[in-house]
Design an enzyme around this catalytic site. Structure first.
Site, PDB file in Angstrom:
ATOM      1  N   LYS A  47       0.841  -1.218   0.000  1.00  0.00           N
ATOM      2  CA  LYS A  47       0.000   0.000   0.000  1.00  0.00           C
ATOM      3  C   LYS A  47       0.872   1.263   0.000  1.00  0.00           C
ATOM      4  O   LYS A  47       0.658   2.179  -0.786  1.00  0.00           O
ATOM      5  CB  LYS A  47      -0.936   0.024   1.234  1.00  0.00           C
ATOM      6  N   ARG A  55      -9.083   1.948   9.400  1.00  0.00           N
ATOM      7  CA  ARG A  55      -8.744   0.551   9.676  1.00  0.00           C
ATOM      8  C   ARG A  55      -9.860  -0.158  10.433  1.00  0.00           C
ATOM      9  O   ARG A  55      -9.738  -1.348  10.731  1.00  0.00           O
ATOM     10  CB  ARG A  55      -7.477   0.500  10.525  1.00  0.00           C
ATOM     11  N   ARG A 109      11.533  -5.779   4.234  1.00  0.00           N
ATOM     12  CA  ARG A 109      11.256  -4.332   4.218  1.00  0.00           C
ATOM     13  C   ARG A 109      12.281  -3.577   5.060  1.00  0.00           C
ATOM     14  O   ARG A 109      12.629  -3.983   6.150  1.00  0.00           O
ATOM     15  CB  ARG A 109       9.847  -4.059   4.760  1.00  0.00           C
ATOM     16  N   ARG A 148      11.846  -1.984  10.639  1.00  0.00           N
ATOM     17  CA  ARG A 148      10.894  -1.522  11.659  1.00  0.00           C
ATOM     18  C   ARG A 148      10.837  -2.519  12.806  1.00  0.00           C
ATOM     19  O   ARG A 148      10.872  -3.720  12.574  1.00  0.00           O
ATOM     20  CB  ARG A 148       9.498  -1.372  11.030  1.00  0.00           C
ATOM     21  N   ARG A 197      -0.290  -8.374  13.788  1.00  0.00           N
ATOM     22  CA  ARG A 197      -0.885  -7.292  12.984  1.00  0.00           C
ATOM     23  C   ARG A 197      -1.806  -7.874  11.918  1.00  0.00           C
ATOM     24  O   ARG A 197      -2.839  -7.295  11.579  1.00  0.00           O
ATOM     25  CB  ARG A 197       0.221  -6.432  12.352  1.00  0.00           C
TER      26      ARG A 197
HETATM   27  P1  ADP Z   1       1.686  -1.599   7.636  1.00  0.00           P
HETATM   28  O1  ADP Z   1       2.116  -0.659   6.538  1.00  0.00           O
HETATM   29  O2  ADP Z   1       2.680  -2.695   7.815  1.00  0.00           O
HETATM   30  O3  ADP Z   1       0.274  -2.074   7.468  1.00  0.00           O
HETATM   31  P2  ADP Z   1       1.428   0.753   9.240  1.00  0.00           P
HETATM   32  O4  ADP Z   1       2.669   1.541   9.109  1.00  0.00           O
HETATM   33  O5  ADP Z   1       0.245   1.153   8.428  1.00  0.00           O
HETATM   34  O6  ADP Z   1       1.758  -0.774   8.992  1.00  0.00           O
HETATM   35  O7  ADP Z   1       0.960   0.742  10.761  1.00  0.00           O
HETATM   36  C1  ADP Z   1       1.859   0.427  11.806  1.00  0.00           C
HETATM   37  C2  ADP Z   1       1.098   0.432  13.129  1.00  0.00           C
HETATM   38  O8  ADP Z   1       0.554   1.733  13.374  1.00  0.00           O
HETATM   39  C3  ADP Z   1      -0.110  -0.506  13.186  1.00  0.00           C
HETATM   40  O9  ADP Z   1       0.260  -1.827  13.550  1.00  0.00           O
HETATM   41  C4  ADP Z   1      -0.951   0.173  14.274  1.00  0.00           C
HETATM   42  O10 ADP Z   1      -0.435  -0.092  15.575  1.00  0.00           O
HETATM   43  C5  ADP Z   1      -0.724   1.652  13.994  1.00  0.00           C
HETATM   44  N1  ADP Z   1      -1.737   2.217  13.055  1.00  0.00           N
HETATM   45  C6  ADP Z   1      -1.529   2.700  11.806  1.00  0.00           C
HETATM   46  N2  ADP Z   1      -2.668   3.157  11.269  1.00  0.00           N
HETATM   47  C7  ADP Z   1      -3.643   2.961  12.203  1.00  0.00           C
HETATM   48  C8  ADP Z   1      -5.047   3.216  12.243  1.00  0.00           C
HETATM   49  N3  ADP Z   1      -5.695   3.748  11.189  1.00  0.00           N
HETATM   50  N4  ADP Z   1      -5.715   2.873  13.375  1.00  0.00           N
HETATM   51  C9  ADP Z   1      -5.093   2.339  14.426  1.00  0.00           C
HETATM   52  N5  ADP Z   1      -3.781   2.065  14.466  1.00  0.00           N
HETATM   53  C10 ADP Z   1      -3.046   2.370  13.361  1.00  0.00           C
HETATM   54  P1  ADP Z   2       2.266  -1.902   3.193  1.00  0.00           P
HETATM   55  O1  ADP Z   2       2.285  -0.392   3.168  1.00  0.00           O
HETATM   56  O2  ADP Z   2       1.040  -2.477   2.562  1.00  0.00           O
HETATM   57  O3  ADP Z   2       2.521  -2.453   4.556  1.00  0.00           O
HETATM   58  P2  ADP Z   2       4.805  -1.678   1.754  1.00  0.00           P
HETATM   59  O4  ADP Z   2       4.493  -0.757   0.638  1.00  0.00           O
HETATM   60  O5  ADP Z   2       5.576  -1.133   2.899  1.00  0.00           O
HETATM   61  O6  ADP Z   2       3.471  -2.411   2.281  1.00  0.00           O
HETATM   62  O7  ADP Z   2       5.570  -2.930   1.130  1.00  0.00           O
HETATM   63  C1  ADP Z   2       6.087  -3.974   1.946  1.00  0.00           C
HETATM   64  C2  ADP Z   2       7.476  -4.366   1.428  1.00  0.00           C
HETATM   65  O8  ADP Z   2       7.341  -5.024   0.169  1.00  0.00           O
HETATM   66  C3  ADP Z   2       8.420  -3.201   1.194  1.00  0.00           C
HETATM   67  O9  ADP Z   2       9.720  -3.607   1.501  1.00  0.00           O
HETATM   68  C4  ADP Z   2       8.267  -2.903  -0.306  1.00  0.00           C
HETATM   69  O10 ADP Z   2       9.480  -2.353  -0.857  1.00  0.00           O
HETATM   70  C5  ADP Z   2       7.998  -4.294  -0.878  1.00  0.00           C
HETATM   71  N1  ADP Z   2       7.029  -4.306  -1.983  1.00  0.00           N
HETATM   72  C6  ADP Z   2       5.937  -3.510  -2.145  1.00  0.00           C
HETATM   73  N2  ADP Z   2       5.248  -3.850  -3.251  1.00  0.00           N
HETATM   74  C7  ADP Z   2       5.900  -4.916  -3.795  1.00  0.00           C
HETATM   75  C8  ADP Z   2       5.683  -5.747  -4.966  1.00  0.00           C
HETATM   76  N3  ADP Z   2       4.620  -5.544  -5.782  1.00  0.00           N
HETATM   77  N4  ADP Z   2       6.558  -6.728  -5.205  1.00  0.00           N
HETATM   78  C9  ADP Z   2       7.607  -6.952  -4.374  1.00  0.00           C
HETATM   79  N5  ADP Z   2       7.884  -6.207  -3.269  1.00  0.00           N
HETATM   80  C10 ADP Z   2       7.040  -5.214  -2.985  1.00  0.00           C
END
Ligand code: ADP
Ligand code: ADP
Length: 219
Positions: free
Chosen positions: A16, A91, A130, A163, A174
């Site tokens: 995303k 979320r 990542r 992270r 998560r």
């Molecule tokens: P990912 O990209 O791996 O899905 P995020 O960076 O979006 O993770 O989120 C990391 C953490 O931040 C989540 O596990 C949660 O604890 C918190 N978080 C992010 N967005 C929200 C939201 N909209 N509501 C509640 N907690 C959130």
């Molecule tokens: P999210 O925001 O949904 O948690 P990220 O955008 O942070 O996911 O992507 C998770 C990891 O996968 C990052 O290290 C990113 O560089 C990698 N990644 C994202 N999209 C792709 C894809 N289509 N193919 C392979 N790796 C990807």
């Protein structure tokens, strides 16, 4: 100008944030990720950031009032005609209702909810590679999106880090939160006829092309 409000939905690691960054650049529209806003609040040592930390470290959702107080002012600062992308917010269905209220006051509404879909185990393997820049939050991947110079950020030269919540136990927690609390959002948007899906297992540029095609249909 792209004027739609788009919400990205999907479990951690589907890509995303990666796509939000590329689309924000391609369409010159803002994107907001609540995870980035929370990590930034923590980096700045704000009370909200410190309060959020314990939830984030455990892989739980941060309480709605904290998340809303961070995202509300960002959304309200956007000019009415501009579209934007929300990554990781809402979320929960309660957050989706709060978003509707905020947008209603701006005579705006969510135009597209995009669900990112891929195999669970591939996604968890993807997440283990990542790396992020702790300074600007830019995301990389050790194999699929490496930085130009070994393990430093292309934008500001800061050493990349993993992270703390990208450890397998917290990733699984998560993911469980996603399937429990966030997945119901899909029916919320499906019922309104604005839910679309994208195959997130494809390479980064192919996913980008697929989403651009969806965006271009809406323009
Ligand atoms: P990912 O990209 O791996 O899905 P995020 O960076 O979006 O993770 O989120 C990391 C953490 O931040 C989540 O596990 C949660 O604890 C918190 N978080 C992010 N967005 C929200 C939201 N909209 N509501 C509640 N907690 C959130
Ligand atoms: P999210 O925001 O949904 O948690 P990220 O955008 O942070 O996911 O992507 C998770 C990891 O996968 C990052 O290290 C990113 O560089 C990698 N990644 C994202 N999209 C792709 C894809 N289509 N193919 C392979 N790796 C990807």
């Amino acid at each position: 100008m792209f004027g739609a409000v788009v919400v990205f939905i999907g479990p951690p690691g589907v890509g995303k944030g990666t796509q939000a960054a590329k689309l924000s650049e391609a369409y010159a529209i803002p994107k907001f990720a609540t995870g980035d806003l929370l990590r930034e609040a923590l980096k700045n040592g704000t009370p909200l950031g410190l309060e959020a930390k314990k939830f984030m470290d455990a892989g739980h959702l941060v309480p709605d009032d904290i998340v809303l107080s961070l995202i509300r002012e960002k959304i309200q600062a956007i000019p009415q005609s501009s579209g934007f992308i929300l990554d990781g917010f809402p979320r929960t269905t309660a957050q989706a209702r709060s978003l509707d209220d905020i947008l209603k006051k701006m005579c705006h509404n969510v135009s597209l909810a995009l669900e990112f879909v891929m195999d669970e185990e591939d996604r968890i393997r993807r997440l283990s590679g990542r790396r992020i820049c702790p300074q600007c939050q830019r995301t990389y991947h050790v194999s699929f999106a490496p930085p130009k110079k070994d393990m430093v950020c292309d934008s500001d030269g800061t050493a990349l880090v993993q992270r703390t919540d990208d450890d397998e136990k917290v990733i699984r927690q998560r993911s469980a939160v996603y399937w429990g609390a966030t997945n119901p959002l899909l029916s919320y948007y499906r019922d309104r006829g604005i839910l679309k899906t994208v195959d997130a297992s494809k390479p980064i540029d192919s996913v980008l092309t697929d989403i651009r095609n969806l965006f271009d249909q809406m323009k």
